[in-house]
Design an enzyme around this catalytic site. Structure first.
Site, short mmCIF file in Angstrom:
data_model
loop_
_atom_site.label_atom_id
_atom_site.label_comp_id
_atom_site.label_asym_id
_atom_site.label_seq_id
_atom_site.Cartn_x
_atom_site.Cartn_y
_atom_site.Cartn_z
N SER A 141 0.79 -1.23 0.00
CA SER A 141 0.00 0.00 0.00
C SER A 141 0.83 1.28 0.00
CB SER A 141 -0.94 0.02 1.20
OG SER A 141 -1.95 -0.92 0.98
N LYS A 159 0.23 3.45 -2.90
CA LYS A 159 -0.93 4.35 -2.99
C LYS A 159 -0.52 5.83 -2.94
CE LYS A 159 -4.01 0.77 -1.35
NZ LYS A 159 -4.22 -0.18 -0.33
N TYR A 217 -4.44 -2.29 -9.88
CA TYR A 217 -4.26 -2.14 -8.42
C TYR A 217 -3.31 -3.22 -7.90
CZ TYR A 217 -5.32 -2.40 -3.45
OH TYR A 217 -5.19 -2.45 -2.08
N TYR A 235 -3.55 3.36 8.34
CA TYR A 235 -4.77 2.59 8.62
C TYR A 235 -5.55 3.22 9.78
CZ TYR A 235 -1.71 -0.65 6.12
OH TYR A 235 -0.85 -1.22 5.24
N VAL A 295 1.35 -3.67 3.92
CA VAL A 295 1.37 -4.94 4.65
C VAL A 295 2.63 -5.78 4.38
CG1 VAL A 295 -1.13 -5.12 4.95
CG2 VAL A 295 -0.06 -6.14 2.94
#
Ligand code: DON
Length: 303
Positions: A63, A66, A188, A239, A257
């Site tokens: 992530s 992102k 993605y 998160y 992660v």
């Protein structure tokens, strides 16, 4: 203190914690990573880079990608993405379906999975091939043309993407995607499977510490958009424990992660840390401790 001394001191402080947490195990490729890996890199705004431990070993950025997708979406002073995604902390797990249902298909922020799927959909319209454009940015800013998608990781992610597929279909049911669900999911998945070292990650993100300027001095983001991207990382990048992270570390940061965390000290440097064991929220356990030790030692937080 010199930068290298700072990194060595941080390493010594966190060494009892190396191996803490649980390695992500939703796919075999991540479950197989040695939990005792630890790397930390620091890149200054003028491009010098320092490191300690496994700082030159590629990790799965997951992530953290992102951040770069959002940067491309905001480049050229383009703000249209904010009509499709919010910028509030979600307070829910990053892959929560219920939150998206409650919010009627407008994801809380670009760093939860639903938000990132919308950013990818947006980039498909803007660029035609988000993975290619993000890789170009990473390779140029990192000064490493070999940065690439780990195809084994991508394949394994693709075979286990039921929840992301559910999120994408829910988005589509609200008319929130303009491209086919599978096209968005493939992009993605590839972006999450990019592999690169802490060294390259820290260098690549330099534009976030340089108020939007790329390594060659050209502008990627307007000053405002660089500030906004950093602000979104601070409030939404780790998160549902972004509050605790800001409390302990006090820097804009984005975790993945794979155990990587990217952090920004505006106008000074960027940091990338890797330790695969995760805490309950999915943030690197020893990675967060290292950034905590770094800001405690140096006083370089945004507060
Ligand atoms: O979407 C997933 O499940 C992973 N490929 C990446 C998740 C991750 O790092 C946390 N996301 N916010």
């Amino acid at each position: 203190m010199q930068y290298q001394e700072i990194l060595d001191a941080v390493h010594a402080t966190v060494s009892p914690l190396i191996g803490c947490g649980r390695v992500a195990d939703y796919i075999p490729e991540l479950a197989a990573v040695d939990p005792r890996r630890f790397g930390l890199a620091l890149a200054t705004t003028d491009g010098a880079v320092y490191g300690v431990g496994d700082w030159q070993t590629p990790l799965s950025i997951q992530s953290v990608s992102k951040v770069f997708s959002l940067a491309v979406a905001l480049s050229g002073n383009n703000e249209a993405i904010w009509r499709r995604v919010g910028r509030e902390p979600s307070g829910s797990p990053f892959n929560a379906l219920q939150r998206l249902e409650n919010d009627r298909g407008v994801p809380r922020n670009p760093f939860v999975n639903a938000g990132a799927l919308v950013v990818v959909d947006h980039l498909l319209t803007l660029t035609g091939d988000p993975t290619r454009v993000v890789l170009e940015l990473l390779r140029t800013e990192g000064g490493n043309p070999t940065i690439d998608v780990d195809q084994r990781m991508a394949k394994s992610e693709a075979e286990n993407r039921h929840r992301n597929a559910a999120l994408a279909h829910l988005l589509a049911s609200y008319g929130a995607l303009t491209h086919p669900v599978d096209v968005v999911l493939d992009q993605y998945t590839a972006l999450c499977a990019i592999a690169m070292s802490c060294r390259d990650l820290a260098r690549t993100a330099g534009f976030l510490a340089r108020q939007g300027l790329r390594a060659d001095g050209s502008r990627l983001l307007s000053r405002s958009n660089a500030k906004r991207l950093n602000a979104t990382m601070l409030t939404c990048g780790t998160y549902d424990s972004a509050g605790e992270f800001a409390y302990r570390v006090g820097l804009p940061a984005k975790s993945g992660v794979g155990g990587g965390i990217l952090a920004v000290v505006p106008n000074r440097c960027t940091l990338a840390v890797w330790a695969p064991g995760l805490d309950e929220s999915g943030n690197s356990c020893a990675g967060r401790a290292a950034l905590d030790a770094f800001t405690t030692l140096t006083g370089w937080s945004v507060f």
